[in-house]
Design a protein around this motif. Structure first.
Motif, mmCIF file in Angstrom:
data_model
loop_
_atom_site.group_PDB
_atom_site.id
_atom_site.type_symbol
_atom_site.label_atom_id
_atom_site.label_comp_id
_atom_site.label_asym_id
_atom_site.label_seq_id
_atom_site.Cartn_x
_atom_site.Cartn_y
_atom_site.Cartn_z
ATOM 1 N N ILE A 94 9.504 -1.519 4.757
ATOM 2 C CA ILE A 94 10.346 -2.552 4.139
ATOM 3 C C ILE A 94 11.319 -3.119 5.169
ATOM 4 O O ILE A 94 11.509 -4.333 5.270
ATOM 5 C CB ILE A 94 11.087 -1.983 2.910
ATOM 6 C CG1 ILE A 94 10.090 -1.713 1.778
ATOM 7 C CG2 ILE A 94 12.194 -2.929 2.451
ATOM 8 C CD1 ILE A 94 10.654 -0.916 0.620
ATOM 9 N N VAL A 95 11.928 -2.232 5.954
ATOM 10 C CA VAL A 95 12.852 -2.675 7.011
ATOM 11 C C VAL A 95 12.123 -3.555 8.015
ATOM 12 O O VAL A 95 12.653 -4.581 8.467
ATOM 13 C CB VAL A 95 13.522 -1.456 7.694
ATOM 14 C CG1 VAL A 95 14.238 -1.865 8.971
ATOM 15 C CG2 VAL A 95 14.485 -0.783 6.733
ATOM 16 N N ARG A 128 6.788 14.988 6.621
ATOM 17 C CA ARG A 128 6.079 14.090 5.716
ATOM 18 C C ARG A 128 6.997 13.086 5.003
ATOM 19 O O ARG A 128 7.019 13.023 3.785
ATOM 20 C CB ARG A 128 5.273 14.902 4.701
ATOM 21 C CG ARG A 128 4.178 15.705 5.338
ATOM 22 C CD ARG A 128 3.257 16.406 4.383
ATOM 23 N NE ARG A 128 3.022 15.799 3.108
ATOM 24 C CZ ARG A 128 2.109 14.854 2.842
ATOM 25 N NH1 ARG A 128 1.344 14.421 3.816
ATOM 26 N NH2 ARG A 128 1.961 14.361 1.643
ATOM 27 N N PRO A 129 7.755 12.287 5.747
ATOM 28 C CA PRO A 129 8.619 11.300 5.093
ATOM 29 C C PRO A 129 7.793 10.153 4.506
ATOM 30 O O PRO A 129 6.686 9.858 4.965
ATOM 31 C CB PRO A 129 9.500 10.791 6.236
ATOM 32 C CG PRO A 129 8.638 10.949 7.439
ATOM 33 C CD PRO A 129 7.841 12.213 7.199
ATOM 34 N N TYR A 130 8.351 9.512 3.494
ATOM 35 C CA TYR A 130 7.720 8.325 2.927
ATOM 36 C C TYR A 130 7.763 7.195 3.947
ATOM 37 O O TYR A 130 8.748 7.021 4.659
ATOM 38 C CB TYR A 130 8.417 7.890 1.645
ATOM 39 C CG TYR A 130 8.113 8.786 0.475
ATOM 40 C CD1 TYR A 130 6.886 8.689 -0.192
ATOM 41 C CD2 TYR A 130 9.025 9.719 0.027
ATOM 42 C CE1 TYR A 130 6.593 9.514 -1.259
ATOM 43 C CE2 TYR A 130 8.737 10.551 -1.050
ATOM 44 C CZ TYR A 130 7.520 10.435 -1.689
ATOM 45 O OH TYR A 130 7.226 11.246 -2.746
ATOM 46 N N TYR A 177 0.842 -1.201 0.000
ATOM 47 C CA TYR A 177 0.000 0.000 0.000
ATOM 48 C C TYR A 177 0.880 1.255 0.000
ATOM 49 O O TYR A 177 0.637 2.207 -0.754
ATOM 50 C CB TYR A 177 -0.937 -0.001 1.210
ATOM 51 C CG TYR A 177 -1.763 1.252 1.326
ATOM 52 C CD1 TYR A 177 -2.969 1.373 0.658
ATOM 53 C CD2 TYR A 177 -1.321 2.324 2.096
ATOM 54 C CE1 TYR A 177 -3.735 2.536 0.747
ATOM 55 C CE2 TYR A 177 -2.063 3.485 2.197
ATOM 56 C CZ TYR A 177 -3.270 3.580 1.521
ATOM 57 O OH TYR A 177 -4.002 4.734 1.611
ATOM 58 N N ALA A 178 1.897 1.273 0.866
ATOM 59 C CA ALA A 178 2.772 2.442 0.969
ATOM 60 C C ALA A 178 3.514 2.698 -0.342
ATOM 61 O O ALA A 178 3.698 3.854 -0.748
ATOM 62 C CB ALA A 178 3.766 2.249 2.115
ATOM 63 N N GLY A 201 2.350 5.888 -2.432
ATOM 64 C CA GLY A 201 3.304 6.886 -1.964
ATOM 65 C C GLY A 201 2.967 7.413 -0.579
ATOM 66 O O GLY A 201 3.077 8.608 -0.313
ATOM 67 N N GLU A 202 2.570 6.505 0.309
ATOM 68 C CA GLU A 202 2.137 6.886 1.654
ATOM 69 C C GLU A 202 3.224 7.687 2.371
ATOM 70 O O GLU A 202 4.401 7.341 2.335
ATOM 71 C CB GLU A 202 1.794 5.632 2.453
ATOM 72 C CG GLU A 202 1.331 5.915 3.858
ATOM 73 C CD GLU A 202 1.129 4.652 4.671
ATOM 74 O OE1 GLU A 202 0.521 4.775 5.753
ATOM 75 O OE2 GLU A 202 1.548 3.568 4.256
#
Length: 172
Positions: A143-144, A135-137, A122-123, A127-128
């Motif tokens: 993923i980490v 406002r970081p991605y 989803y992210a 582009g969540e």
């Protein structure tokens, strides 16, 4: 007792533990990055104006430290364990109980990974971003987290293989 463990199982256990040890040792240094970011944020707040990115970056670094170091902590037996009866048991009884109870942890981690992968997709797809000024991605931290959960799943399966070997009278 029932013969040796298959070579592929022994290699798998050694491979998983080698990678978890390497990644865990690298993840330990994220603590220094976290301290540097938090120190910079504290200094910036008192010297001039607050930096909007330091608190969220600290949260992301802490998540990476925690998630990537989790499998290594399990491997080093650093996890907290309720040890009312466990310490008095023989190694064989411990292996039997661990081999049975590990399935609860495997189920939990499997569900966690499933949700993590869906959230990561989803992210990436939309582009969540985290709400706030910076406002970081969100995709990199997700993923980490998925990598850390996968490493813990692999470590748990390596534990299961070690416990089965111990029940068979063999050490890996």
């Amino acid at each position: 007792m029932w013969g040796n463990m298959p070579t592929i199982v022994v290699r798998y256990v050694h491979w998983v533990e080698r990678w978890n040890r390497r990644i865990g040792r690298v993840a330990m240094y994220l603590l220094f990055a976290l301290m540097a970011v938090m120190l910079w944020g504290a200094f910036a707040r008192t010297a001039w104006h607050p930096q909007v990115w330091t608190d969220e970056m600290g949260q992301f670094l802490l998540a990476g430290y925690f998630m990537l170091g989790g499998a290594y902590a399990l491997q080093m037996d650093s996890a907290v364990r309720m040890d009312v009866f466990y310490s008095a048991w023989s190694p064989r009884t411990k292996a039997l109980v661990d081999a049975v109870t590990i399935f609860a942890l495997l189920f939990y981690l499997g569900v966690l990974l499933w949700g993590g992968v869906e959230s990561t997709v989803y992210a990436l797809e939309y582009g969540e971003r985290k709400s706030g000024l910076w406002r970081p991605y969100m995709a990199p931290v997700k993923i980490v987290m998925c990598i850390g959960i996968t490493m813990m799943l692999l470590q748990c399966t390596a534990f299961l293989a070690r416990d089965i070997a111990r029940l068979r009278g063999q050490e890996i």
